[in-house]
Design a protein around this motif. Structure first.
Motif, PDB file in Angstrom:
ATOM      1  N   TRP A  58       0.829  -1.209   0.000  1.00 45.69           N
ATOM      2  CA  TRP A  58       0.000   0.000   0.000  1.00 45.69           C
ATOM      3  C   TRP A  58       0.865   1.261   0.000  1.00 45.69           C
ATOM      4  O   TRP A  58       0.615   2.191  -0.754  1.00 45.69           O
ATOM      5  CB  TRP A  58      -0.938   0.010   1.204  1.00 45.69           C
ATOM      6  N   SER A  59       1.903   1.282   0.818  1.00 41.51           N
ATOM      7  CA  SER A  59       2.726   2.490   0.968  1.00 41.51           C
ATOM      8  C   SER A  59       3.440   2.876  -0.324  1.00 41.51           C
ATOM      9  O   SER A  59       3.753   4.049  -0.538  1.00 41.51           O
ATOM     10  CB  SER A  59       3.761   2.283   2.076  1.00 41.51           C
ATOM     11  N   LYS A  60       3.697   1.895  -1.197  1.00 43.61           N
ATOM     12  CA  LYS A  60       4.403   2.196  -2.444  1.00 43.61           C
ATOM     13  C   LYS A  60       3.471   2.347  -3.639  1.00 43.61           C
ATOM     14  O   LYS A  60       3.938   2.555  -4.764  1.00 43.61           O
ATOM     15  CB  LYS A  60       5.458   1.123  -2.715  1.00 43.61           C
ATOM     16  N   LYS A  61       2.189   2.259  -3.400  1.00 42.83           N
ATOM     17  CA  LYS A  61       1.259   2.578  -4.479  1.00 42.83           C
ATOM     18  C   LYS A  61       1.323   4.075  -4.756  1.00 42.83           C
ATOM     19  O   LYS A  61       1.591   4.878  -3.856  1.00 42.83           O
ATOM     20  CB  LYS A  61      -0.177   2.182  -4.102  1.00 42.83           C
ATOM     21  N   THR A  62       1.088   4.443  -5.983  1.00 40.64           N
ATOM     22  CA  THR A  62       1.092   5.864  -6.327  1.00 40.64           C
ATOM     23  C   THR A  62      -0.143   6.538  -5.732  1.00 40.64           C
ATOM     24  O   THR A  62      -1.152   5.876  -5.458  1.00 40.64           O
ATOM     25  CB  THR A  62       1.082   6.059  -7.846  1.00 40.64           C
ATOM     26  N   PRO A  63      -0.089   7.858  -5.525  1.00 36.30           N
ATOM     27  CA  PRO A  63      -1.277   8.562  -5.043  1.00 36.30           C
ATOM     28  C   PRO A  63      -2.506   8.303  -5.917  1.00 36.30           C
ATOM     29  O   PRO A  63      -3.615   8.180  -5.397  1.00 36.30           O
ATOM     30  CB  PRO A  63      -0.851  10.029  -5.086  1.00 36.30           C
ATOM     31  N   SER A  64      -2.315   8.194  -7.214  1.00 29.90           N
ATOM     32  CA  SER A  64      -3.469   7.944  -8.089  1.00 29.90           C
ATOM     33  C   SER A  64      -4.058   6.565  -7.847  1.00 29.90           C
ATOM     34  O   SER A  64      -5.288   6.380  -7.895  1.00 29.90           O
ATOM     35  CB  SER A  64      -3.073   8.108  -9.556  1.00 29.90           C
ATOM     36  N   GLU A  65      -3.215   5.571  -7.577  1.00 33.18           N
ATOM     37  CA  GLU A  65      -3.711   4.225  -7.286  1.00 33.18           C
ATOM     38  C   GLU A  65      -4.472   4.203  -5.968  1.00 33.18           C
ATOM     39  O   GLU A  65      -5.555   3.591  -5.873  1.00 33.18           O
ATOM     40  CB  GLU A  65      -2.539   3.239  -7.228  1.00 33.18           C
ATOM     41  N   ARG A  66      -3.922   4.853  -4.943  1.00 30.53           N
ATOM     42  CA  ARG A  66      -4.623   4.894  -3.651  1.00 30.53           C
ATOM     43  C   ARG A  66      -5.945   5.648  -3.787  1.00 30.53           C
ATOM     44  O   ARG A  66      -6.961   5.260  -3.217  1.00 30.53           O
ATOM     45  CB  ARG A  66      -3.730   5.523  -2.584  1.00 30.53           C
ATOM     46  N   SER A  67      -5.926   6.722  -4.555  1.00 34.38           N
ATOM     47  CA  SER A  67      -7.129   7.523  -4.759  1.00 34.38           C
ATOM     48  C   SER A  67      -8.238   6.704  -5.404  1.00 34.38           C
ATOM     49  O   SER A  67      -9.406   6.743  -4.979  1.00 34.38           O
ATOM     50  CB  SER A  67      -6.796   8.735  -5.641  1.00 34.38           C
ATOM     51  N   LYS A  68      -7.882   5.933  -6.406  1.00 32.00           N
ATOM     52  CA  LYS A  68      -8.872   5.128  -7.124  1.00 32.00           C
ATOM     53  C   LYS A  68      -9.519   4.101  -6.203  1.00 32.00           C
ATOM     54  O   LYS A  68     -10.739   3.886  -6.240  1.00 32.00           O
ATOM     55  CB  LYS A  68      -8.194   4.441  -8.309  1.00 32.00           C
ATOM     56  N   ILE A  69      -8.707   3.458  -5.356  1.00 28.47           N
ATOM     57  CA  ILE A  69      -9.240   2.436  -4.456  1.00 28.47           C
ATOM     58  C   ILE A  69     -10.102   3.062  -3.360  1.00 28.47           C
ATOM     59  O   ILE A  69     -11.154   2.527  -2.981  1.00 28.47           O
ATOM     60  CB  ILE A  69      -8.093   1.604  -3.855  1.00 28.47           C
ATOM     61  N   LEU A  70      -9.679   4.208  -2.840  1.00 29.22           N
ATOM     62  CA  LEU A  70     -10.495   4.901  -1.837  1.00 29.22           C
ATOM     63  C   LEU A  70     -11.841   5.317  -2.420  1.00 29.22           C
ATOM     64  O   LEU A  70     -12.875   5.239  -1.746  1.00 29.22           O
ATOM     65  CB  LEU A  70      -9.743   6.132  -1.305  1.00 29.22           C
ATOM     66  N   TRP A  71     -11.825   5.767  -3.666  1.00 25.08           N
ATOM     67  CA  TRP A  71     -13.087   6.153  -4.311  1.00 25.08           C
ATOM     68  C   TRP A  71     -13.986   4.933  -4.477  1.00 25.08           C
ATOM     69  O   TRP A  71     -15.201   4.997  -4.289  1.00 25.08           O
ATOM     70  CB  TRP A  71     -12.816   6.816  -5.663  1.00 25.08           C
ATOM     71  N   LYS A  72     -13.366   3.788  -4.818  1.00 25.47           N
ATOM     72  CA  LYS A  72     -14.138   2.548  -4.937  1.00 25.47           C
ATOM     73  C   LYS A  72     -14.735   2.168  -3.581  1.00 25.47           C
ATOM     74  O   LYS A  72     -15.885   1.707  -3.504  1.00 25.47           O
ATOM     75  CB  LYS A  72     -13.229   1.425  -5.448  1.00 25.47           C
TER      76      LYS A  72
END
Length: 216
Positions: A58-72
Motif C-alpha cells: 500500500w505504501s508504495k502505491k502511487t497517489p493515483s492508485e490509492r485515490s482510485k481504491i479509496l473512491w471505490k
C-alpha cells in the motif's frame, strides 16, 4: 451472532481474549457478541499492519492508485447504505431515516471521496532555494502503522474519518471501535476487501480499555 477480529485480510479467532455482549440501547437486549481482544490479538494486528507497510503493498502505491481504491471504497459503502444504516441504528439507538441513513452514512461516503481526492493534491510549497546554493525539497511519505481508537457517538462515520486520511497518505492501520458500538466498523471489513484494499492494510480489533491501551 458472534463476531471475530479482522486481521491480515481475514476473520480470526481471539488468542487469550474473551467475548463481550453488545446491546440495542433502545431495548437493552443483546444483539451480538464481539471479541474483547487481548494484547496478543493487538500484537498480531500490529504485525500484520507492519508487514503490509514495509513490503510496500500500500505504501508504495502511487497517489493515483490509492485515490482510485479509496473512491471505490466510497462507492461500495454508498451501495450498501441501507444495510449499514439499519445496523448503525440498531447498535446506537439513533433514528434510522433522518440520522443514520440521511446523515451519518452519506457523510462517511463524502469524507472518503474527499480523502481520495486529497491523495492526489499537490497544493503547497514543495521546493525552493531557501539557502544560497542549495535546493530544498519536500517529500510526502507515509509514516508507518497508525493506531486508531474511534468513539461511540458516530461509529461508522468516525471510522471513515480515521481511515480516510491514513490510507490516502499510504499508511497502514489498526483500528479499534468503541466497545459498545463496534458492529458497523466490523461490517466495514468486507467493504475494504471488495474495494481492493490489500490484506493487512486495515486491521480491526474490538475490545474495551485494555485493548485500547495495548494499541496506545
Amino acid at each position: 451472532m458472534e463476531h471475530k477480529l479482522w486481521i491480515d485480510g481475514k476473520w480470526e479467532d481471539t488468542k487469550g481474549g474473551k467475548m463481550m455482549s453488545i446491546e440495542d440501547p433502545t431495548t437493552g437486549k443483546e444483539i451480538a457478541q464481539v471479541v474483547d481482544a487481548s494484547r496478543e490479538d493487538v500484537d498480531r494486528a500490529v504485525q500484520a499492519a507492519k508487514r503490509a507497510f514495509y513490503d510496500g503493498r500500500w505504501s508504495k502505491k502511487t497517489p493515483s492508485e490509492r485515490s482510485k481504491i479509496l473512491w471505490k471504497l466510497a462507492d461500495v459503502i454508498e451501495a450498501n447504505s441501507e444495510a449499514i444504516a439499519k445496523l448503525e441504528s440498531e447498535n446506537t439507538g439513533k433514528p434510522y431515516a433522518y440520522v443514520s441513513l440521511g446523515g451519518d452514512i452519506p457523510f462517511a461516503v463524502d469524507n472518503l471521496r474527499f480523502f481520495a481526492s486529497a491523495a492526489r493534491d499537490t497544493h503547497g510549497s514543495h521546493a525552493g532555494e531557501f539557502m544560497t546554493g542549495y535546493t530544498s525539497m519536500y517529500r510526502r511519505e507515509p509514516v508507518g502503522v497508525v493506531g486508531q481508537v474511534a468513539p461511540w457517538n458516530y461509529p461508522f462515520m468516525m471510522a471513515a474519518w480515521k481511515i480516510g486520511p491514513a490510507l490516502a497518505a499510504g499508511c497502514t492501520i489498526v483500528l479499534k471501535p468503541a466497545p459498545g458500538t463496534p458492529l458497523t466498523t466490523l461490517m466495514l471489513a468486507d467493504f475494504l476487501k471488495e474495494a481492493g484494499i490489500p490484506d493487512g492494510v486495515v486491521n480491526i480489533v474490538t475490545g474495551g480499555n485494555d485493548t485500547g491501551q495495548a494499541i496506545v
